[in-house]
Enzyme design. Structure first.
Site, PDB file in Angstrom:
ATOM      1  N   SER A 272     -11.373  -0.686  -1.123  1.00 51.77           N
ATOM      2  CA  SER A 272     -10.102  -0.644  -0.387  1.00 51.77           C
ATOM      3  C   SER A 272     -10.327  -0.848   1.103  1.00 51.77           C
ATOM      4  CB  SER A 272      -9.410   0.713  -0.593  1.00 51.77           C
ATOM      5  OG  SER A 272      -8.768   0.780  -1.835  1.00 51.77           O
TER       6      SER A 272
ATOM      7  N   ASP B 263       0.844  -1.201   0.000  1.00 53.21           N
ATOM      8  CA  ASP B 263       0.000   0.000   0.000  1.00 53.21           C
ATOM      9  C   ASP B 263       0.880   1.252   0.000  1.00 53.21           C
ATOM     10  OD1 ASP B 263      -2.317   1.795   0.598  1.00 53.21           O
ATOM     11  OD2 ASP B 263      -3.326  -0.093   1.085  1.00 53.21           O
TER      12      ASP B 263
ATOM     13  N   HIS C  40      -3.780   6.271   3.077  1.00 56.62           N
ATOM     14  CA  HIS C  40      -4.487   5.068   2.636  1.00 56.62           C
ATOM     15  C   HIS C  40      -3.934   3.798   3.284  1.00 56.62           C
ATOM     16  CE1 HIS C  40      -5.832   1.942  -0.276  1.00 56.62           C
ATOM     17  NE2 HIS C  40      -6.844   2.763  -0.510  1.00 56.62           N
TER      18      HIS C  40
END
Length: 744
Positions: free
Chosen positions: A526, A130, A202
């Site tokens: 996600s 990620d 994220h």
């Protein structure tokens, strides 16, 4: 994180991955599935090959070299001209089966589940590919955690504002990958934190959803306040930062997979993927890396994508657990009060509110400059007349799914002097947004009623209140509108997505480098992906010896298609009944997965047979597996022992064999329960399975016979029922007329 794989990869007869560039191109050269040579010898071989290609120039050879893949699989990434790539391809044809190929790849801290101890989660290591991690977040505290598991081979790679002591007993590994990014992006582009530190947020968000520690007062600007934790709060985290603000690159993804497998992770979680339609499995970096991971017992979980349209699901490989997104029973809404007393509610994270009512107009009435009323109705930049907007609430329209463009509309209205905004989301995505002014998002039906009020009132007014947290306001779960859907555009015999998990308006850890916040609310597949990652870790803590496919089966066959009110899960703006293309096998149930009763197991050899069934040649298979096996006896693509059954081209009759393994009580009896798809007769032989021991396998045959052609897919289910368990498999069939000539 949708559409992150930026490197464009083509599958050529030369067995080379390439990315369009200028004088040279970025290639990945695949040299087989492991081997006996050590890392140093492999690196020497790569340098020698490049040295030969550059006519003995060591400097040019080193300059062209980007990565070496030395652990789970062998190969390297380098910048080559087309002529040099041809030379590599020529050499590859002279080698053995280890020849050159190329490839581009969810209480308490102890989380005790009734009947099972999950304390062993301290030995489960999850690798997150990620945007990195913010290790100082309370979600990643190592307080009270035991030493790092023995056998861990990973490292804490030092870099910008991240040193080797930044890791702890929670975050036990951190690496970052920049070579692919630097090879493809403009050199002057600034990269925030040349290290595993997360500058985007994220990666921290997804990691904490799966494995975050308990945090007492997690909230977003006062919304959703309360204690929060991940699914396996005592599991270990290893991060592999391959994604930067602009993109993820395939050569970096492959390097991350290679390292993660060697480091000793048990699970790899990827909340990322490419755009649909997805290319061939072995021209897709995630599919390739996942194949090698699963072949070595590592479970791979990935997001389904956020395009929301039929056939848009990505991460399609059957060895990957592909996750779609759903709502929960928590919403974030703002009240809208019109001058006629009508009350509406819209999605919002805006904590500001209007202290008095104001005039409300359609943005189309405030068109300015060279923009038409239609264009201005979408509140595009510079499209609004400041004089007409000042002090008013605007009703704007939005098409598409971009959160950034929704946020931008709020800024456009604010900059033009507007005091509030009602945004009509034509796609009805249900995603809450933190607008810069009092604002709320409504669907088409509510939007029409508000516009009608404006049109039929002499002095229409409105007040928009600040956002609030609402629990149990609607039936849940529902399929999130943005969640990508089947059918599988690459191999329709494999149902995707596999399962559904929470992905709408999820609160989790964040990077304070972005907007100076420690926690944030995000939506997307996600966010759904790490929920399933956490569930996988939960199973792994109890059933350490189960294969990746057995864990996947346990999650799929225990999933439900019913919401909390015991009614069918719904999908779409019209609230239609969801089907397997929306939710796969259904919504995940963490408390059931530890005792599924039966599992549909599969081995790497079964996946190899699957590849043969879709047309892979002996040579291509050998280049992938690194051995001498061949496609000696090709089988139907539907023969893969998958926990769902899809028949996309039923002409008259078709039979499928499945094998289940007993992982429940040694002595148990299961009876079949079938809900056949409309227009299809389904026969199961035998109708009763009798097990005498743990681990016993029994096969059964499912025969499909068409009773009436169907223009589209029809759906049903097959369940094996015992006194303790329901083991359910979705049935997906399209029955074609035998005279139609249609071929899949």
């Amino acid at each position: 994180m949708a559409s992150l794989t930026k490197l464009q990869i083509l599958f050529l007869c030369l067995c080379v991955f390439l990315a369009p560039s200028f004088s040279s191109k970025l290639y990945v050269v695949y040299m087989g599935s492991g081997g006996g040579d050590g890392p140093d010898e492999i690196l020497r071989q790569h340098h020698q090959i490049l040295n030969d290609l550059h006519r003995g120039s060591v400097e040019e050879a080193k300059a062209s070299h980007v990565y070496s893949y030395k652990h789970a699989f062998r190969g390297f990434a380098a910048r080559l001209t087309e002529e040099q790539a041809s030379q590599v391809a020529g050499k590859r044809s002279l080698h053995t089966t280890h020849s050159w190929d190329f490839m581009g790849l969810l209480g308490e801290e102890t989380m005790e589940v009734p009947g099972y101890s999950t304390k062993n989660q301290v030995n489960v290591i999850i690798g997150f590919i990620d945007t990195g991690i913010w290790p100082e977040s309370p979600s990643f505290s190592d307080a009270g955690m035991p030493p790092v598991p023995a056998g861990w081979k990973g490292r804490c790679q030092p870099g910008e504002e991240f040193n080797s002591s930044t890791c702890n007993r929670k975050v036990i590994g951190a690496r970052y990958y920049l070579n692919g990014y630097q090879a493809e992006e403009e050199q002057e582009k600034i990269v925030s934190y040349r290290s595993a530190r997360d500058s985007v947020g994220h990666g921290s968000h997804t990691s904490s959803i799966a494995a975050g520690r308990f945090v007492d007062n997690m909230n977003y600007n006062g919304l959703a306040a309360g204690g929060a934790r991940g699914g396996v709060p005592m599991a270990r985290v290893a991060v592999y930062k391959t994604c930067w603000r602009s993109a993820c690159y395939d050569v970096d993804l492959l390097a991350a997979f290679d390292d993660a497998i060697r480091d000793g992770v048990n699970i790899i979680s990827l909340s990322l993927g490419g755009d649909s339609p997805q290319g061939d499995y072995f021209s897709d970096a995630i599919s390739i890396g996942a194949f090698h991971a699963v072949s070595r017992g590592v479970v791979v979980v990935a997001s389904a994508g956020n395009e929301g349209t039929p056939g848009s699901v990505t991460n399609l490989a059957p060895w990957i657990i592909t996750v779609g997104a759903s709502s929960t029973d928590r919403d974030f809404t703002s009240d809208i009060v019109l001058g006629n007393g009508a009350h509406f509610s819209g999605e919002s994270l805006s904590v500001s509110k209007m202290h008095a009512s104001a005039s409300i107009i359609s943005a189309a009435e405030a068109y300015g400059g060279y923009f038409t009323p239609y264009q201005s109705s979408y509140c595009l930049e510079s499209s609004l007349n400041i004089t007409k907007v000042k002090g008013k609430v605007l009703v704007c329209r939005h098409a598409g799914s971009s959160t950034e463009s929704k946020l931008a509309k709020g800024t456009v209205v604010k900059d033009a002097g507007g005091v509030g905004m009602i945004l009509i989301d034509e796609a009805d995505k249900d995603v809450a947004i933190p607008f810069a002014i009092p604002a709320a998002i409504v669907g088409n039906r509510v939007g029409y009623r508000i516009l009608s009020y404006i049109k039929n009132s002499r002095k229409p007014t409105s007040t928009i209140m600040s956002a609030k947290t609402i629990i149990g306001s609607r039936s849940a779960p529902q399929v999130a509108p943005f969640s990508s859907k089947g059918p599988n555009a690459l191999t329709p015999e494999i149902l995707k997505p596999d399962v559904l998990a929470p992905g709408l308006n999820i609160l989790a850890a964040w990077s304070p480098a972005t907007a100076n916040m420690n926690f944030n609310i995000l939506s997307g597949t996600s966010m759904a992906c790490p929920h399933v990652t956490g569930i996988v870790a939960l199973i792994k803590s109890v059933h350490q010896s189960w294969s990746p496919s057995a864990l996947k089966s346990a999650i799929m066959t225990t999933a439900t298609t019913w919401n909390k009110h015991r009614k069918p899960i719904r999908a779409g703006p019209d609230g239609r009944k969801a089907n397997p293309f929306d939710l796969g096998s259904g919504f995940v149930r963490p408390k059931q997965v530890l005792d599924p009763g039966l599992v549909y197991d599969a081995t790497p050899s079964d996946y190899e047979a699957f590849l043969c069934s879709i047309g892979y040649s002996d040579r291509k298979l050998q280049l992938i597996t690194g051995d001498n096996r061949t496609c000696s006896s090709k089988v139907s693509t539907s023969a893969l022992n998958y926990p769902s059954i899809t028949v996309p081209d039923l002409k008259s009759s078709f039979s499928v064999i499945r094998t289940v393994t007993n992982v429940g009580r040694p002595r148990s009896v299961y009876k079949v329960v079938v809900y056949p798809p409309t227009g299809v007769n389904v026969t199961v032989v035998p109708k009763r399975l009798v097990f005498y021991r743990y681990g016993q396998k029994i096969s059964f045959t499912v025969k499909f016979e068409t009773t009436a052609p169907t223009r589209d897919y029809v759906f049903g289910s097959l369940s094996w029922r015992s006194r303790r368990s329901w083991v359910t498999t979705p049935l997906v069939v399209r029955a074609l007329s035998s005279r139609s000539g249609l071929q899949m």
